[in-house]
Design a protein around this motif. Sequence first.
Motif, PDB file in Angstrom:
ATOM      1  N   ILE A   1     -33.016 -24.595   5.525  1.00 17.48           N
ATOM      2  CA  ILE A   1     -33.103 -23.174   5.906  1.00 17.48           C
ATOM      3  C   ILE A   1     -34.409 -22.927   6.651  1.00 17.48           C
ATOM      4  CG2 ILE A   1     -33.348 -20.819   5.011  1.00 17.48           C
ATOM      5  CD1 ILE A   1     -30.483 -21.858   4.953  1.00 17.48           C
ATOM      6  N   GLN A   2     -35.515 -23.454   6.130  1.00 21.91           N
ATOM      7  CA  GLN A   2     -36.817 -23.252   6.759  1.00 21.91           C
ATOM      8  C   GLN A   2     -36.828 -23.814   8.177  1.00 21.91           C
ATOM      9  OE1 GLN A   2     -39.441 -21.541   5.445  1.00 21.91           O
ATOM     10  NE2 GLN A   2     -40.355 -21.750   7.463  1.00 21.91           N
ATOM     11  N   THR A   3     -36.261 -24.988   8.367  1.00 16.90           N
ATOM     12  CA  THR A   3     -36.219 -25.606   9.686  1.00 16.90           C
ATOM     13  C   THR A   3     -35.422 -24.763  10.668  1.00 16.90           C
ATOM     14  OG1 THR A   3     -36.410 -27.785   8.669  1.00 16.90           O
ATOM     15  CG2 THR A   3     -35.634 -27.709  10.932  1.00 16.90           C
ATOM     16  N   VAL A   4     -34.261 -24.289  10.235  1.00 16.19           N
ATOM     17  CA  VAL A   4     -33.414 -23.479  11.118  1.00 16.19           C
ATOM     18  C   VAL A   4     -34.081 -22.142  11.424  1.00 16.19           C
ATOM     19  CG1 VAL A   4     -31.212 -22.255  11.259  1.00 16.19           C
ATOM     20  CG2 VAL A   4     -31.271 -24.609  10.470  1.00 16.19           C
ATOM     21  N   VAL A   5     -34.714 -21.533  10.428  1.00 18.25           N
ATOM     22  CA  VAL A   5     -35.396 -20.247  10.657  1.00 18.25           C
ATOM     23  C   VAL A   5     -36.545 -20.428  11.637  1.00 18.25           C
ATOM     24  CG1 VAL A   5     -36.859 -18.506   9.554  1.00 18.25           C
ATOM     25  CG2 VAL A   5     -34.708 -19.168   8.491  1.00 18.25           C
ATOM     26  N   GLU A   6     -37.310 -21.504  11.490  1.00 15.73           N
ATOM     27  CA  GLU A   6     -38.411 -21.754  12.429  1.00 15.73           C
ATOM     28  C   GLU A   6     -37.888 -21.969  13.847  1.00 15.73           C
ATOM     29  OE1 GLU A   6     -40.578 -25.053  10.856  1.00 15.73           O
ATOM     30  OE2 GLU A   6     -41.499 -23.859   9.274  1.00 15.73           O
ATOM     31  N   LEU A   7     -36.783 -22.681  13.973  1.00 12.58           N
ATOM     32  CA  LEU A   7     -36.194 -22.916  15.283  1.00 12.58           C
ATOM     33  C   LEU A   7     -35.707 -21.606  15.907  1.00 12.58           C
ATOM     34  CD1 LEU A   7     -35.503 -25.074  17.349  1.00 12.58           C
ATOM     35  CD2 LEU A   7     -33.328 -25.400  16.170  1.00 12.58           C
TER      36      LEU A   7
END
Length: 181
Positions: free
Chosen positions: A127-133
């Motif tokens: 989730i964190q990776t997708v939100v940052e992207l």
Amino acid sequence: MNKRRTSPASFKQSLLPILVIGVLLSLLFFAAIVAGPLNSVLLRRYCLNHPVAIACIILFFVGLVTLAFKWLSSFRQQQLFERSSSALRNLIHEGSDVAAQDRPSWLDANWRALPASIAQSWFGRRIQTVVELQKSRGKRHQLEADLKHYAEQEDDRQHESYSLLRIINWAMPMLGFLGTV
């Protein structure tokens, strides 16, 4: 071209504790055969008569420990998934009042404020990776493709994490063949 970030290895297990515990369990098994409750001629013949048999038993216990560690890890991640998905649902509900262009930044800040156990879980890191992207793009662009991409990456990592077990599954018949020859 779009460069995608990769999350930390999700399914890795440390080899040293697995090997140490597996060897210790096999030594306990051998001790139970030699001087304990499993002392029988049949077990001595099939478990201690040849170095190949001893190697197979050690590999069996190493594989058993690997599966036990994977089960414990999966059980813990399932608990964290339930907590983090509940937290994500609450954040999505609370964020409905936030302007669409500010939602990724708002979600990123609030997701980082969650306990570290949730943020460092397999689901939490994805989730964190997708939100940052999404935050770096500035809009909800290719969200479904990103989610699919990271799910596929996690699938590949999970498959790779079973390499020790695949090696053991390959080695057992080979050792059996060598023992027969």
